[in-house]
Scaffold this active site. Structure first.
Site: not given
Ligand code: SF4
Length: 367
Positions: A50, A133, A151
């Site tokens: 990520e 996020y 996203d």
């Protein structure tokens, strides 16, 4: 006149998870960091991927992820690595503050959490380099928490499902709120990845393949015939152009490189010495030899190197010269040309190297 979907949006939201998860079970992308069906996700792999995927494509990240995992198979190993080595492996991925934060985060998880990542958004958000996020993505994918993950791919899918016409970025809060109504309590990680996959493979920016979409019957933009127009975007501002010069100084088969300060753009990465990059092309400024690290027979390489950063476009003139001096003013070190590929050189500096040595072949083929 296109027909409106049968379900109003709120009912549609509750109905989205089931067909999407069934679609995901059949069509999930195979990605190196992703657990296969029936396997448990590895939080270290999820976190590493990520961080790498922020602002970077899946195709670019793949080889970097594999090299990191082979070299540092768990968070303790990464925490124990010298920062310089981490920066070298990161070279070419861009947004280099991510690499420094990655290392700081590994150290924090290793020493303060016994090597285990916190499982919820709140705990994850306290770690270096983990924003809202990324915290949501790790909580959902690694630990199954019902966190909402939005996203760029998910943004597009949600804007279309609900036919949100307000342009980006103003529409973001609305997208988040709508996305939250979609997130199921169970299989939240699979749901997050399914939304990402749907955006990457079916609900693509220009030509969404609505006839292959498991959510077609719920989609307002499809019903209204405006899918490819969403999400709308505010017109982009032109990036300012800045100019600079850099100096490719060789001594036999070595080149003089220096390390950039830890803070700021490309912090901690290696560079070819040069002028500041604050000369505006519009003013006709011609950065030149004033900034050369020493007096030498400098020759300007025809053409220039161009590279776009988030907030500006850079045009660099490249000068080359040879010297016999062992030490060059301004700090730095001699680096063998055959070791360049392993140095922490950001992409813009790789372009400079290739420009200075046009006949040297693919200098950075290793990556
Ligand atoms: Fe995207 Fe089309 Fe599916 Fe709507 S129906 S979510 S526009 S692919």
């Amino acid at each position: 006149m296109p027909r409106k979907p049968e379900n109003p949006p709120d009912t549609a939201a509750k109905a989205a998870a089931r067909p999407l998860l069934a679609w995901y079970d059949r069509h999930a992308r195979v990605l190196p960091w992703r657990a296969r069906k029936g396997e448990r996700a590895d939080p270290y792999a999820v976190w590493l991927s990520e961080i790498m995927l922020q602002q970077t494509t899946v195709a670019t990240v793949g080889p970097y992820f594999m090299r990191f995992l082979a070299r540092w198979p768990d968070v303790h190993a990464l925490a124990a690595a010298p920062q310089e080595e981490v920066m070298k492996e990161w070279a070419g991925l861009g947004y280099y503050s991510r690499a420094r934060n990655l290392h700081a985060c590994a150290k924090a998880v290793s020493s303060d959490h016994g090597g285990k990542f916190p499982q919820d958004v709140e705990g994850l958000s306290k770690l270096p380099g983990i924003g809202p996020y990324t915290a949501a993505a790790i909580a959902a994918i690694a630990f199954g928490e019902p966190a909402t993950v939005v996203d760029g791919n998910v943004e597009r899918v949600v804007a279309r499902l609900f036919a949100l016409r307000t342009p980006l970025p103003q529409v973001k809060p609305d997208i988040r709120a709508k996305a939250a109504t979609l997130t199921p309590e169970r299989r939240a990680g699979d749901f997050a990845q399914a939304m990402m996959d749907l955006g990457a493979t079916v609900c693509t920016p220009k030509n969404p393949a609505c006839n292959r979409c498991p959510l077609e019957h719920l989609c307002e933009a499809k019903a209204e015939g405006i899918a490819a127009l969403l999400p709308a975007r505010a017109p982009k501002k032109e990036r300012p152009v800045r100019r600079g010069a850099c100096f490719w100084l060789t001594r036999g088969d070595q080149v003089w490189l220096r390390r950039r300060p830890d803070k700021g753009l490309l912090g901690g990465m290696m560079e070819v010495p040069g002028s500041p990059w604050d000369m505006r092309a519009a003013e006709g400024a011609e950065p030149g030899l004033d900034h050369a690290p020493l007096d030498a027979d400098w020759t300007r390489v025809p053409g220039s190197v161009e590279h776009s950063f988030t907030h500006f476009h850079l045009v660099l003139d490249v000068y080359t010269a040879a010297t016999r001096r062992k030490v060059v003013p301004g700090g730095g070190e001699w680096v063998s040309l055959d070791r360049l590929a392993g140095e922490a050189l950001p992409t813009v500096m790789r372009k400079v190297a290739a420009h200075a040595m046009p006949d040297a072949g693919p200098l950075f083929a290793k990556r």
